[in-house]
Design a protein around this motif. Structure first.
Motif, PDB file in Angstrom:
ATOM      1  N   ILE A 107       0.846  -1.196   0.000  1.00  0.00           N
ATOM      2  CA  ILE A 107       0.000   0.000   0.000  1.00  0.00           C
ATOM      3  C   ILE A 107       0.876   1.239   0.000  1.00  0.00           C
ATOM      4  O   ILE A 107       1.710   1.427   0.899  1.00  0.00           O
ATOM      5  CB  ILE A 107      -0.927   0.019   1.238  1.00  0.00           C
ATOM      6  N   HIS A 108       0.716   2.092  -1.003  1.00  0.00           N
ATOM      7  CA  HIS A 108       1.407   3.382  -1.015  1.00  0.00           C
ATOM      8  C   HIS A 108       0.800   4.277   0.068  1.00  0.00           C
ATOM      9  O   HIS A 108      -0.427   4.337   0.210  1.00  0.00           O
ATOM     10  CB  HIS A 108       1.268   4.057  -2.378  1.00  0.00           C
ATOM     11  N   VAL A 109       1.656   4.958   0.806  1.00  0.00           N
ATOM     12  CA  VAL A 109       1.185   5.873   1.851  1.00  0.00           C
ATOM     13  C   VAL A 109       1.873   7.216   1.646  1.00  0.00           C
ATOM     14  O   VAL A 109       3.076   7.354   1.885  1.00  0.00           O
ATOM     15  CB  VAL A 109       1.477   5.333   3.264  1.00  0.00           C
ATOM     16  N   ASP A 110       1.119   8.200   1.185  1.00  0.00           N
ATOM     17  CA  ASP A 110       1.682   9.525   0.956  1.00  0.00           C
ATOM     18  C   ASP A 110       1.881  10.259   2.280  1.00  0.00           C
ATOM     19  O   ASP A 110       1.144  10.046   3.255  1.00  0.00           O
ATOM     20  CB  ASP A 110       0.747  10.350   0.068  1.00  0.00           C
ATOM     21  N   THR A 111       2.855  11.150   2.307  1.00  0.00           N
ATOM     22  CA  THR A 111       3.084  11.978   3.488  1.00  0.00           C
ATOM     23  C   THR A 111       1.813  12.752   3.838  1.00  0.00           C
ATOM     24  O   THR A 111       1.174  13.336   2.961  1.00  0.00           O
ATOM     25  CB  THR A 111       4.236  12.960   3.231  1.00  0.00           C
ATOM     26  N   GLY A 112       1.448  12.714   5.104  1.00  0.00           N
ATOM     27  CA  GLY A 112       0.254  13.413   5.563  1.00  0.00           C
ATOM     28  C   GLY A 112      -0.983  12.546   5.632  1.00  0.00           C
ATOM     29  O   GLY A 112      -2.008  12.972   6.166  1.00  0.00           O
ATOM     30  N   VAL A 113      -0.903  11.309   5.121  1.00  0.00           N
ATOM     31  CA  VAL A 113      -2.052  10.402   5.112  1.00  0.00           C
ATOM     32  C   VAL A 113      -1.911   9.405   6.264  1.00  0.00           C
ATOM     33  O   VAL A 113      -0.817   8.914   6.555  1.00  0.00           O
ATOM     34  CB  VAL A 113      -2.156   9.665   3.763  1.00  0.00           C
ATOM     35  N   PHE A 114      -3.026   9.108   6.914  1.00  0.00           N
ATOM     36  CA  PHE A 114      -3.049   8.164   8.028  1.00  0.00           C
ATOM     37  C   PHE A 114      -2.431   6.827   7.620  1.00  0.00           C
ATOM     38  O   PHE A 114      -2.749   6.278   6.572  1.00  0.00           O
ATOM     39  CB  PHE A 114      -4.498   7.961   8.482  1.00  0.00           C
ATOM     40  N   VAL A 115      -1.539   6.316   8.466  1.00  0.00           N
ATOM     41  CA  VAL A 115      -0.836   5.073   8.171  1.00  0.00           C
ATOM     42  C   VAL A 115      -1.679   3.879   8.619  1.00  0.00           C
ATOM     43  O   VAL A 115      -2.092   3.808   9.781  1.00  0.00           O
ATOM     44  CB  VAL A 115       0.528   5.040   8.886  1.00  0.00           C
ATOM     45  N   PRO A 116      -1.947   2.913   7.730  1.00  0.00           N
ATOM     46  CA  PRO A 116      -2.732   1.736   8.138  1.00  0.00           C
ATOM     47  C   PRO A 116      -2.013   0.951   9.228  1.00  0.00           C
ATOM     48  O   PRO A 116      -0.794   0.777   9.184  1.00  0.00           O
ATOM     49  CB  PRO A 116      -2.873   0.918   6.855  1.00  0.00           C
ATOM     50  N   ARG A 117      -2.784   0.487  10.228  1.00  0.00           N
ATOM     51  CA  ARG A 117      -2.226  -0.199  11.380  1.00  0.00           C
ATOM     52  C   ARG A 117      -2.289  -1.717  11.215  1.00  0.00           C
ATOM     53  O   ARG A 117      -3.257  -2.255  10.654  1.00  0.00           O
ATOM     54  CB  ARG A 117      -2.991   0.154  12.637  1.00  0.00           C
ATOM     55  N   PRO A 118      -1.285  -2.419  11.745  1.00  0.00           N
ATOM     56  CA  PRO A 118      -1.328  -3.890  11.688  1.00  0.00           C
ATOM     57  C   PRO A 118      -2.571  -4.477  12.344  1.00  0.00           C
ATOM     58  O   PRO A 118      -3.101  -5.492  11.875  1.00  0.00           O
ATOM     59  CB  PRO A 118      -0.052  -4.300  12.436  1.00  0.00           C
ATOM     60  N   ALA A 169     -13.030  12.141   3.822  1.00  0.00           N
ATOM     61  CA  ALA A 169     -13.244  13.587   3.807  1.00  0.00           C
ATOM     62  C   ALA A 169     -11.993  14.348   3.396  1.00  0.00           C
ATOM     63  O   ALA A 169     -12.071  15.526   3.036  1.00  0.00           O
ATOM     64  CB  ALA A 169     -13.704  14.054   5.190  1.00  0.00           C
ATOM     65  N   ASP A 170     -10.826  13.689   3.435  1.00  0.00           N
ATOM     66  CA  ASP A 170      -9.560  14.343   3.137  1.00  0.00           C
ATOM     67  C   ASP A 170      -9.178  14.105   1.675  1.00  0.00           C
ATOM     68  O   ASP A 170      -8.915  12.971   1.278  1.00  0.00           O
ATOM     69  CB  ASP A 170      -8.480  13.773   4.069  1.00  0.00           C
ATOM     70  N   PRO A 171      -9.116  15.173   0.866  1.00  0.00           N
ATOM     71  CA  PRO A 171      -8.743  14.982  -0.547  1.00  0.00           C
ATOM     72  C   PRO A 171      -7.377  14.328  -0.729  1.00  0.00           C
ATOM     73  O   PRO A 171      -7.177  13.567  -1.674  1.00  0.00           O
ATOM     74  CB  PRO A 171      -8.758  16.405  -1.108  1.00  0.00           C
ATOM     75  N   ALA A 172      -6.429  14.585   0.181  1.00  0.00           N
ATOM     76  CA  ALA A 172      -5.105  13.967   0.070  1.00  0.00           C
ATOM     77  C   ALA A 172      -5.203  12.466   0.269  1.00  0.00           C
ATOM     78  O   ALA A 172      -4.517  11.686  -0.415  1.00  0.00           O
ATOM     79  CB  ALA A 172      -4.147  14.583   1.090  1.00  0.00           C
ATOM     80  N   ALA A 216       2.663  14.127  16.724  1.00  0.00           N
ATOM     81  CA  ALA A 216       3.391  15.200  16.053  1.00  0.00           C
ATOM     82  C   ALA A 216       3.192  15.204  14.545  1.00  0.00           C
ATOM     83  O   ALA A 216       3.275  16.257  13.918  1.00  0.00           O
ATOM     84  CB  ALA A 216       4.881  15.084  16.374  1.00  0.00           C
ATOM     85  N   HIS A 217       2.891  14.040  13.961  1.00  0.00           N
ATOM     86  CA  HIS A 217       2.910  13.959  12.505  1.00  0.00           C
ATOM     87  C   HIS A 217       1.598  13.528  11.865  1.00  0.00           C
ATOM     88  O   HIS A 217       1.231  14.061  10.816  1.00  0.00           O
ATOM     89  CB  HIS A 217       4.019  12.987  12.068  1.00  0.00           C
ATOM     90  N   GLU A 218       0.908  12.550  12.416  1.00  0.00           N
ATOM     91  CA  GLU A 218      -0.268  12.036  11.709  1.00  0.00           C
ATOM     92  C   GLU A 218      -1.462  12.982  11.848  1.00  0.00           C
ATOM     93  O   GLU A 218      -1.575  13.710  12.832  1.00  0.00           O
ATOM     94  CB  GLU A 218      -0.601  10.626  12.200  1.00  0.00           C
ATOM     95  N   PRO A 219      -2.354  12.974  10.850  1.00  0.00           N
ATOM     96  CA  PRO A 219      -3.451  13.954  10.837  1.00  0.00           C
ATOM     97  C   PRO A 219      -4.414  13.759  12.010  1.00  0.00           C
ATOM     98  O   PRO A 219      -5.013  12.687  12.165  1.00  0.00           O
ATOM     99  CB  PRO A 219      -4.145  13.687   9.491  1.00  0.00           C
ATOM    100  N   ARG A 220      -4.581  14.793  12.822  1.00  0.00           N
ATOM    101  CA  ARG A 220      -5.449  14.702  13.996  1.00  0.00           C
ATOM    102  C   ARG A 220      -6.887  14.348  13.634  1.00  0.00           C
ATOM    103  O   ARG A 220      -7.533  13.568  14.351  1.00  0.00           O
ATOM    104  CB  ARG A 220      -5.398  16.011  14.792  1.00  0.00           C
ATOM    105  N   PRO A 221      -7.458  14.877  12.529  1.00  0.00           N
ATOM    106  CA  PRO A 221      -8.837  14.494  12.199  1.00  0.00           C
ATOM    107  C   PRO A 221      -9.026  12.996  11.982  1.00  0.00           C
ATOM    108  O   PRO A 221     -10.141  12.490  12.115  1.00  0.00           O
ATOM    109  CB  PRO A 221      -9.124  15.286  10.915  1.00  0.00           C
ATOM    110  N   ALA A 222      -7.949  12.273  11.640  1.00  0.00           N
ATOM    111  CA  ALA A 222      -8.059  10.826  11.445  1.00  0.00           C
ATOM    112  C   ALA A 222      -7.984  10.068  12.757  1.00  0.00           C
ATOM    113  O   ALA A 222      -8.192   8.853  12.782  1.00  0.00           O
ATOM    114  CB  ALA A 222      -6.943  10.346  10.524  1.00  0.00           C
ATOM    115  N   LEU A 223      -7.699  10.780  13.844  1.00  0.00           N
ATOM    116  CA  LEU A 223      -7.531  10.152  15.149  1.00  0.00           C
ATOM    117  C   LEU A 223      -8.633  10.526  16.130  1.00  0.00           C
ATOM    118  O   LEU A 223      -9.132   9.683  16.877  1.00  0.00           O
ATOM    119  CB  LEU A 223      -6.180  10.567  15.756  1.00  0.00           C
ATOM    120  N   ASP A 224      -8.998  11.798  16.147  1.00  0.00           N
ATOM    121  CA  ASP A 224      -9.844  12.358  17.210  1.00  0.00           C
ATOM    122  C   ASP A 224     -11.313  11.985  17.015  1.00  0.00           C
ATOM    123  O   ASP A 224     -11.984  12.473  16.110  1.00  0.00           O
ATOM    124  CB  ASP A 224      -9.680  13.878  17.223  1.00  0.00           C
TER     125      ASP A 224
END
Length: 259
Positions: A65-76, A123-126, A179-187
């Motif tokens: 899976i390609h993961v661009d900078t700024g995109v939530f990283v898939p978890r194991p 919801a995130d275009p990136a 510090a790095h992953e997008p807060r909207p994908a977490l909160d």
């Protein structure tokens, strides 16, 4: 083990990373593929940048899976839910993945069932652009809002890894994640269940009779989410747990009509 690799592993271990040898292997592989010199990649990792952003990809259920900078990283820990969705999806069925992020779950579904229809949203275009790089048919929008009306009541499997970390627990996440992953994908708001409840409502609108929804969750959220699923007419509810007995996902089904 070479002296250079020993130095990298030691640096990552001293940096507090829990799998320094595995991360060192990933960074050396990225260097061999021309991503950058190892010193630069190690410095980025020690600065807290996710390995998947540095290397540009992650292996998820055997799919790259390609993961661009700024995109939530898939978890194991999401992989068992994705594999359960693969088992539930008919070969020519219809799947929907909400909050798709990089498109990892949707890509696995499409890889396992190339004749199926798999549609994803975020919801995130990136994130949507990243999912499309992974071959996913992804749409920009909030949860089920961008789905084509023609799919209503026809979906065999709906999956969602929505934001579900309680706002009050965000400070306890690893420092590099914060510090790095997008807060909207977490909160996930207070208690972490606000978006989960909305995903349950979406399942009630789109699943066919006999269709199944799988929602990732955590902590002690299962009871509240189960109630939300019951309120939209779903049943057969069960909680999927990991090897440590931790709740990881919840599954529910739209009942078949009697007779």
């Amino acid at each position: 083990m070479s002296d250079e690799r020993l130095r990298v592993v030691a640096a990552l271990a001293e940096g507090g990373f829990v799998a320094p040898a595995e991360e060192a292997d990933a960074l050396f592989q990225a260097t061999s593929e021309g991503v950058g010199p190892i010193e630069e990649l190690v410095a980025r990792r020690l600065g807290g940048e996710p390995v998947a952003w540095i290397t540009g990809s992650v292996l998820f259920c055997g799919v790259r899976i390609h993961v661009d900078t700024g995109v939530f990283v898939p978890r194991p820990h999401t992989q068992p839910m994705a594999l359960r969705a693969v088992d539930l999806l008919p070969a020519t069925g219809i799947a929907v993945d909400l909050c798709t992020g990089s498109g990892a779950v949707a890509a696995v579904l499409g890889s396992a069932h190339p004749q199926a229809t798999v549609v994803a949203t975020d919801a995130d275009p990136a994130a949507v652009a990243c999912a499309r790089r992974n071959g996913v048919s992804a749409l920009v929008g909030d949860l089920d809002e961008p789905l084509p009306p023609s799919l209503r009541g026809r979906v065999d499997v709906m999956t969602a890894v929505v934001p579900y970390v309680p706002t009050e627990e965000l400070p306890f996440l690893p420092r590099d994640v914060l510090a790095h992953e997008p807060r909207p994908a977490l909160d996930g708001g207070p208690g972490g269940t606000a978006v989960l409840a909305r995903a349950a409502e979406a399942a009630g609108r789109w699943l066919r009779p006999g269709g199944t929804v799988l929602l990732e969750l955590g902590g002690d959220q299962a009871r509240e989410v189960a109630t939300a699923l019951e309120e939209v007419g779903l049943s057969g509810i069960r909680v999927l747990r990991d090897g440590d007995g931790q709740d990881r996902a919840i599954e529910a089904r739209r009942p078949e009509p009697p007779g």
